[in-house]
Design an enzyme around this catalytic site. Structure first.
Site, PDB file in Angstrom:
ATOM      1  N   HIS A 188       0.836  -1.213   0.000  1.00  9.86           N
ATOM      2  CA  HIS A 188       0.000   0.000   0.000  1.00  9.86           C
ATOM      3  C   HIS A 188       0.866   1.256   0.000  1.00  9.86           C
ATOM      4  CE1 HIS A 188      -3.914   1.923   1.779  1.00  9.86           C
ATOM      5  NE2 HIS A 188      -3.284   2.753   0.957  1.00  9.86           N
ATOM      6  N   HIS A 247       1.482   5.216  -2.243  1.00 10.34           N
ATOM      7  CA  HIS A 247       0.992   6.199  -3.217  1.00 10.34           C
ATOM      8  C   HIS A 247       2.223   6.940  -3.743  1.00 10.34           C
ATOM      9  CE1 HIS A 247      -3.281   5.913  -1.801  1.00 10.34           C
ATOM     10  NE2 HIS A 247      -2.693   5.605  -0.648  1.00 10.34           N
ATOM     11  N   PHE A 248       2.686   6.577  -4.930  1.00  6.98           N
ATOM     12  CA  PHE A 248       3.911   7.194  -5.455  1.00  6.98           C
ATOM     13  C   PHE A 248       3.665   8.394  -6.384  1.00  6.98           C
ATOM     14  CE2 PHE A 248       7.059   3.453  -4.595  1.00  6.98           C
ATOM     15  CZ  PHE A 248       7.052   3.793  -3.257  1.00  6.98           C
ATOM     16  N   ARG A 249       2.406   8.731  -6.624  1.00  5.75           N
ATOM     17  CA  ARG A 249       2.040  10.033  -7.227  1.00  5.75           C
ATOM     18  C   ARG A 249       2.479  10.233  -8.672  1.00  5.75           C
ATOM     19  NH1 ARG A 249      -1.331  10.489  -3.134  1.00  5.75           N
ATOM     20  NH2 ARG A 249      -0.436  11.227  -1.181  1.00  5.75           N
ATOM     21  N   ASN A 282      -4.801   6.174  -7.209  1.00  2.99           N
ATOM     22  CA  ASN A 282      -5.230   7.582  -7.198  1.00  2.99           C
ATOM     23  C   ASN A 282      -4.143   8.542  -7.663  1.00  2.99           C
ATOM     24  OD1 ASN A 282      -3.829   7.078  -4.799  1.00  2.99           O
ATOM     25  ND2 ASN A 282      -4.976   8.574  -3.614  1.00  2.99           N
ATOM     26  N   HIS A 316     -10.831   0.653   1.171  1.00  5.64           N
ATOM     27  CA  HIS A 316     -10.703   1.777   2.095  1.00  5.64           C
ATOM     28  C   HIS A 316     -12.043   1.815   2.821  1.00  5.64           C
ATOM     29  CE1 HIS A 316      -9.319   5.987   3.194  1.00  5.64           C
ATOM     30  NE2 HIS A 316     -10.538   5.887   3.707  1.00  5.64           N
ATOM     31  N   HIS A 320      -5.688  -0.231   6.226  1.00  5.40           N
ATOM     32  CA  HIS A 320      -5.456   0.672   7.364  1.00  5.40           C
ATOM     33  C   HIS A 320      -6.573   0.756   8.412  1.00  5.40           C
ATOM     34  CE1 HIS A 320      -7.716   3.075   4.537  1.00  5.40           C
ATOM     35  NE2 HIS A 320      -6.672   3.461   3.846  1.00  5.40           N
ATOM     36  N   ASP A 343       0.914   2.619   3.808  1.00  9.37           N
ATOM     37  CA  ASP A 343       0.028   3.664   3.267  1.00  9.37           C
ATOM     38  C   ASP A 343       0.831   4.953   3.050  1.00  9.37           C
ATOM     39  OD1 ASP A 343      -2.136   4.980   2.269  1.00  9.37           O
ATOM     40  OD2 ASP A 343      -3.162   5.232   4.183  1.00  9.37           O
ATOM     41  N   HIS A 402       2.861  14.278   0.783  1.00  7.49           N
ATOM     42  CA  HIS A 402       2.426  15.582   0.281  1.00  7.49           C
ATOM     43  C   HIS A 402       3.560  16.554   0.598  1.00  7.49           C
ATOM     44  CE1 HIS A 402      -1.636  14.173  -0.488  1.00  7.49           C
ATOM     45  NE2 HIS A 402      -1.644  13.606   0.714  1.00  7.49           N
TER      46      HIS A 402
HETATM   47  O1  DOR Z   1      -4.756  10.081   4.121  1.00  6.11           O
HETATM   48  C1  DOR Z   1      -4.852   9.514   3.035  1.00  6.11           C
HETATM   49  N1  DOR Z   1      -4.080   9.883   2.001  1.00  6.11           N
HETATM   50  N2  DOR Z   1      -5.758   8.547   2.870  1.00  6.11           N
HETATM   51  C2  DOR Z   1      -6.036   8.017   1.667  1.00  6.11           C
HETATM   52  O2  DOR Z   1      -6.902   7.175   1.585  1.00  6.11           O
HETATM   53  C3  DOR Z   1      -5.333   8.504   0.470  1.00  6.11           C
HETATM   54  C4  DOR Z   1      -4.039   9.099   0.827  1.00  6.11           C
HETATM   55  C5  DOR Z   1      -3.402   9.893  -0.293  1.00  6.11           C
HETATM   56  O3  DOR Z   1      -3.379   9.406  -1.416  1.00  6.11           O
HETATM   57  O4  DOR Z   1      -2.888  10.973  -0.016  1.00  6.11           O
HETATM   58 ZN    ZN Z   2      -3.788   4.726   0.905  1.00  3.24          ZN
END
Ligand code: DOR
Ligand code: ZN
Length: 430
Positions: free
Chosen positions: A55, A57-59, A89, A174, A219, A289, A293
């Protein structure tokens, strides 16, 4: 040497630490012996399987100012991870084949470790061509970063889970129920929690478990959610993320928005209940997770996006927790290394003949403090600043020593999408 490469020392095999040597050929474990002449010996240090993080998120593509596939995988490997599963996402959201091709193109050029690209569903569209090349399907029951909600009634949920059994792909949820979420003022972690209360998680987890179908709950963050997990049925699994184990809404943050995440940080009682559930097996695994940011985005609490970076610190924090008596060593290896691999990527996660030669070298005495400036994510901050951690000194991926004595020796593009290879080969769905 009779092998391409070999290591020896105190090796974690079948749940025990054994003095042994491992011979590697074509990136796989070829033999496990008492002694292999010429093997690189790690002495007293531990040799464990590397970790699969299911899990992250590499953006990339879309938000590469936060992270990209190079910095994300670099951060992962410094944290003992040899394979990551990236969430959909990104931008474009990953559910159409053209988006898959674009993401695969960028990931294959930048990744320093192995990876898979998890697909999502948007506008009730699930593209089979993408699903076949994906390690899993992600369903967002509630709104979060990326703005996709999959509003499934009970019939649609049953239909989806039945169908997914044929594809033999895990479905990850989720689990927050939008029915209980509010859009109130949000100037503190307390208010963020008010908008996403415990009951939202409890309701969603209850509904998922009641299906009786195999699925994976991402999570878990609340005492009530953890409690319900005792009713899990065959093939149902759950994960917890380090931020819910190590932080609460009362933790001290350099910036309170560093603790803003979905599902939210809750109370000490919730945190303690999560540790209990992890110890007794109601929670099967730990995943990071990792949701980076930028520092700028995190400046204003109210407008700050939710998410915490953590792929590099997950295993190091958990090993230090073992050292500090919070968790049994064997249980930590199961939850961090063996269980995620068994569920999502069985070619990794244990030291046995035929598996990928992915190892980490650990000195349990080498406790350090986490410092944002030492980490490799583009985020540049961590809510775990100053906490104890045990980082690996070396990391092997498919027999290659990518981290050597704390230095990166890998290269961009070495990482492979393991699910591309399968779907191009003998996967019965291709
Ligand atoms: O806090 C979170 N950030 N929860 C998520 O489900 C997505 C994630 C994100 O992609 O920033
Ligand atoms: Zn996530």
């Amino acid at each position: 040497m009779e092998f391409d490469n070999a290591v020896s020392g105190r090796i974690y095999i079948n749940g025990e630490i054994t003095d042994a040597a491992v011979g590697i050929e074509h990136g796989r474990i070829k033999a496990i012996k008492k002694h292999i002449p010429g093997a690189k010996d790690y002495g007293e240090r531990l040799i464990l399987p590397a970790r699969v993080d299911p899990h992250v998120h590499f953006r990339d593509p879309g938000f590469t100012e936060k992270e990209d596939f190079f910095t994300g995988t670099l951060s992962a490997v410094f944290g003992a991870v040899s394979c990551v599963l990236d969430m959909p996402n990104t931008s474009p959201f990953l559910y159409r084949y053209h988006a898959f091709e674009e993401k695969e193109h960028t990931a294959s050029k930048k990744a320093v470790i192995d990876y898979g690209l998890i697909t999502g569903i948007r506008n009730r569209i699930l593209e089979e061509k993408v699903l076949k090349r994906s390690p899993a399907l992600k369903i967002y029951m509630a709104e979060t970063t990326g703005g996709v909600v999959n509003d499934l009634d009970d019939l649609a949920l049953q239909y989806l889970l039945n169908m997914m059994k044929d594809y033999e792909k895990p479905v990850i949820f989720h689990a927050e129920d939008p029915k209980f979420m509010k859009k109130g003022e949000e100037k503190s972690l307390k208010e963020h929690l008010k908008n996403r209360p415990d009951i939202a998680e409890e309701s969603a987890v209850k509904r998922l478990i009641k299906t009786g179908k195999p699925l994976h709950i991402a999570h878990v963050s609340s005492k009530d959610g953890a409690e319900l997990l005792k009713n899990k049925t065959d093939g149902q699994t759950a994960e917890v993320s380090p931020h819910h184990l190590f932080l609460t809404l009362d933790s001290e943050f350099e910036n309170p928005a560093y603790g803003k995440v979905n599902p939210p940080l809750r109370t000490k009682a919730d945190r303690d209940a999560l540790w209990d559930a992890l110890r007794d097996g109601r929670i099967d695994m730990v995943s990071s997770d990792h949701a980076p940011h930028t520092i700028d985005e995190k400046e204003e609490f109210e407008t700050s996006p939710s998410g915490i970076p953590g792929v590099e610190t997950a295993l190091p924090l958990m090993l230090a927790a073992v050292k500090n008596g919070l968790l049994d060593f064997k249980r930590a290896v199961e939850a961090l290394i063996e269980n995620p691999a068994n569920k999502f990527c069985p070619q990794k996660g244990s030291i046995e003949v035929g598996k990928d030669a992915d190892f980490i070298i650990i000195d349990m005495k080498d406790i350090r403090k986490i410092r944002a400036e030492d980490l490799h994510s583009k985020a540049g901050w961590t809510p775990f600043e100053g906490m104890d951690a045990i980082f690996p000194s070396s990391v092997y991926v498919r027999g290659n020593e990518i981290i050597k004595n704390g230095n990166f020796e890998g290269k961009k593009g070495f990482g492979r999408n393991l699910w591309m290879i399968k779907s191009a080969g003998h996967n019965r769905h291709s």
